[in-house]
Design an enzyme around this catalytic site. Sequence first.
Site, PDB file in Angstrom:
ATOM      1  N   ILE A 188      -7.608 -12.572  27.884  1.00 29.98           N
ATOM      2  CA  ILE A 188      -8.196 -13.021  29.516  1.00 29.98           C
ATOM      3  C   ILE A 188      -8.879 -14.138  29.491  1.00 29.98           C
ATOM      4  O   ILE A 188      -9.842 -14.624  29.930  1.00 29.98           O
ATOM      5  CB  ILE A 188      -9.045 -11.979  29.969  1.00 29.98           C
ATOM      6  CG1 ILE A 188     -10.298 -11.148  30.043  1.00 29.98           C
ATOM      7  CG2 ILE A 188      -7.627 -11.037  30.715  1.00 29.98           C
ATOM      8  CD1 ILE A 188     -10.924 -10.119  30.117  1.00 29.98           C
ATOM      9  N   ARG A 217     -19.231 -13.146  29.340  1.00 27.72           N
ATOM     10  CA  ARG A 217     -18.067 -13.611  28.583  1.00 27.72           C
ATOM     11  C   ARG A 217     -17.433 -14.677  28.941  1.00 27.72           C
ATOM     12  O   ARG A 217     -16.995 -15.968  28.208  1.00 27.72           O
ATOM     13  CB  ARG A 217     -16.875 -11.997  29.052  1.00 27.72           C
ATOM     14  CG  ARG A 217     -17.497 -10.999  28.348  1.00 27.72           C
ATOM     15  CD  ARG A 217     -15.956  -9.630  28.451  1.00 27.72           C
ATOM     16  NE  ARG A 217     -14.679  -9.797  28.343  1.00 27.72           N
ATOM     17  CZ  ARG A 217     -14.337  -9.075  27.858  1.00 27.72           C
ATOM     18  NH1 ARG A 217     -14.183  -8.378  28.914  1.00 27.72           N
ATOM     19  NH2 ARG A 217     -13.042  -9.200  27.236  1.00 27.72           N
ATOM     20  N   CYS A 225     -11.320  -9.847  51.690  1.00 28.50           N
ATOM     21  CA  CYS A 225     -10.272 -10.495  52.512  1.00 28.50           C
ATOM     22  C   CYS A 225      -8.981 -10.891  51.193  1.00 28.50           C
ATOM     23  O   CYS A 225      -8.116 -10.810  51.936  1.00 28.50           O
ATOM     24  CB  CYS A 225     -11.353 -11.859  52.559  1.00 28.50           C
ATOM     25  SG  CYS A 225     -10.427 -13.236  51.649  1.00 28.50           S
ATOM     26  N   HIS A 267      -2.896  -9.664  32.277  1.00 28.43           N
ATOM     27  CA  HIS A 267      -4.158  -8.986  32.397  1.00 28.43           C
ATOM     28  C   HIS A 267      -5.220 -10.239  32.969  1.00 28.43           C
ATOM     29  O   HIS A 267      -6.667  -9.406  33.518  1.00 28.43           O
ATOM     30  CB  HIS A 267      -5.108  -8.530  31.188  1.00 28.43           C
ATOM     31  CG  HIS A 267      -3.558  -7.135  30.189  1.00 28.43           C
ATOM     32  ND1 HIS A 267      -5.223  -7.184  28.943  1.00 28.43           N
ATOM     33  CD2 HIS A 267      -3.376  -6.595  30.792  1.00 28.43           C
ATOM     34  CE1 HIS A 267      -3.784  -5.931  28.905  1.00 28.43           C
ATOM     35  NE2 HIS A 267      -2.468  -5.756  29.935  1.00 28.43           N
ATOM     36  N   ASN A 269      -0.458  -9.070  11.931  1.00 28.60           N
ATOM     37  CA  ASN A 269      -1.674  -8.609  12.603  1.00 28.60           C
ATOM     38  C   ASN A 269      -2.455  -8.056  11.348  1.00 28.60           C
ATOM     39  O   ASN A 269      -1.697  -8.353  10.265  1.00 28.60           O
ATOM     40  CB  ASN A 269      -1.634  -7.394  13.494  1.00 28.60           C
ATOM     41  CG  ASN A 269      -2.859  -6.933  14.016  1.00 28.60           C
ATOM     42  OD1 ASN A 269      -3.119  -7.513  14.699  1.00 28.60           O
ATOM     43  ND2 ASN A 269      -2.931  -5.910  14.290  1.00 28.60           N
ATOM     44  N   MET A 270      -4.152  -8.336  11.192  1.00 32.64           N
ATOM     45  CA  MET A 270      -4.128  -8.523  10.225  1.00 32.64           C
ATOM     46  C   MET A 270      -4.047  -6.650   9.265  1.00 32.64           C
ATOM     47  O   MET A 270      -4.621  -6.394   8.082  1.00 32.64           O
ATOM     48  CB  MET A 270      -5.888  -7.809  10.914  1.00 32.64           C
ATOM     49  CG  MET A 270      -6.299  -9.282  10.766  1.00 32.64           C
ATOM     50  SD  MET A 270      -6.445 -10.495   9.753  1.00 32.64           S
ATOM     51  CE  MET A 270      -8.063  -9.627   8.630  1.00 32.64           C
TER      52      MET A 270
END
EC number: 2.3.1.-
Length: 310
Positions: A142, A105, A169, A158, A275-276
Amino acid sequence: MRPLLIAPGRFISQLCCRRKPPASPQSKICLTMARPSSNMADFRKCFANAKHIAIISGAGVSAESGVPTFRGAGGYWRKWQAQDLATPQAFARNPSQVWEFYHYRREVMRSKEPNPGHLAIAQCEARLRDQGRRVVVITQNIDELHRKAGTKNLLEIHGTLFKTRCTSCGTVAENYRSPICPALAGKGAPEPETQDARIPVDKLPRCEEAGCGGLLRPHVVWFGENLDPAILEEVDRELALCDLCLVVGTSSVVYPAAMFAPQVASRGVPVAEFNMETTPATDRFRFHFPGPCGKTLPEALAPHETERTS
């Protein structure tokens, strides 16, 4: 102090995917409205009067830039869907496989650019800022394409592909290396016949903090994990103040983000969905504009005739 609209104590903060909203004591306030309008002129009147605009974006915006959505038919990496791999359990079981998925990705995103939808949002934000008006983008994506387009007021609820978090850590750091570690070079091919690389854990991305060396993970929210309460509080503040809300390119089935716009609509604020196709939340909104966001948003967010010009 006023109560939070979406505080973890009152609404779910755990990332999950549902076709129907979760039951809650507040659900009855999200009443079904009359069929939403697709009248752009009426929307533009709301836009001209708005002082604080919240834009909630999802994967559909980035799909127009060629970013895989991992949804619906063909939404697989090898034989897996994102919900199979984007979990803490999958990472604990097979960190090599999960890192291959995220390495793929990350590498895909290096060739992707913001599309006209991203740019329309960023240009609108900059223009209205000069007029003393506010636009904030609350994204589930993202991929950092909003950031690349120039958006400044951005809440990436997100996380991002280009940050890591140490499992030992807890250090969070930006990381744009390609590959992120030598062992992942050339790995991550998405074809279903591809065999897992089975990279040893000690060869996967490791923390560079002095004396640590712990295993790194992508700094993203996985299914079953809670969103950062501090980010949820920021989202709540923005949604409580907004006088216009846009929902762009989102299926409205991933929670808690799927609750945001219906809660805004429940207090009488105009909400416009771009939106579609329709979504489970469409009938709760005042406006619905079908089609690619890269075509509808530039018209919707263009300078209005009433705007001051320098």
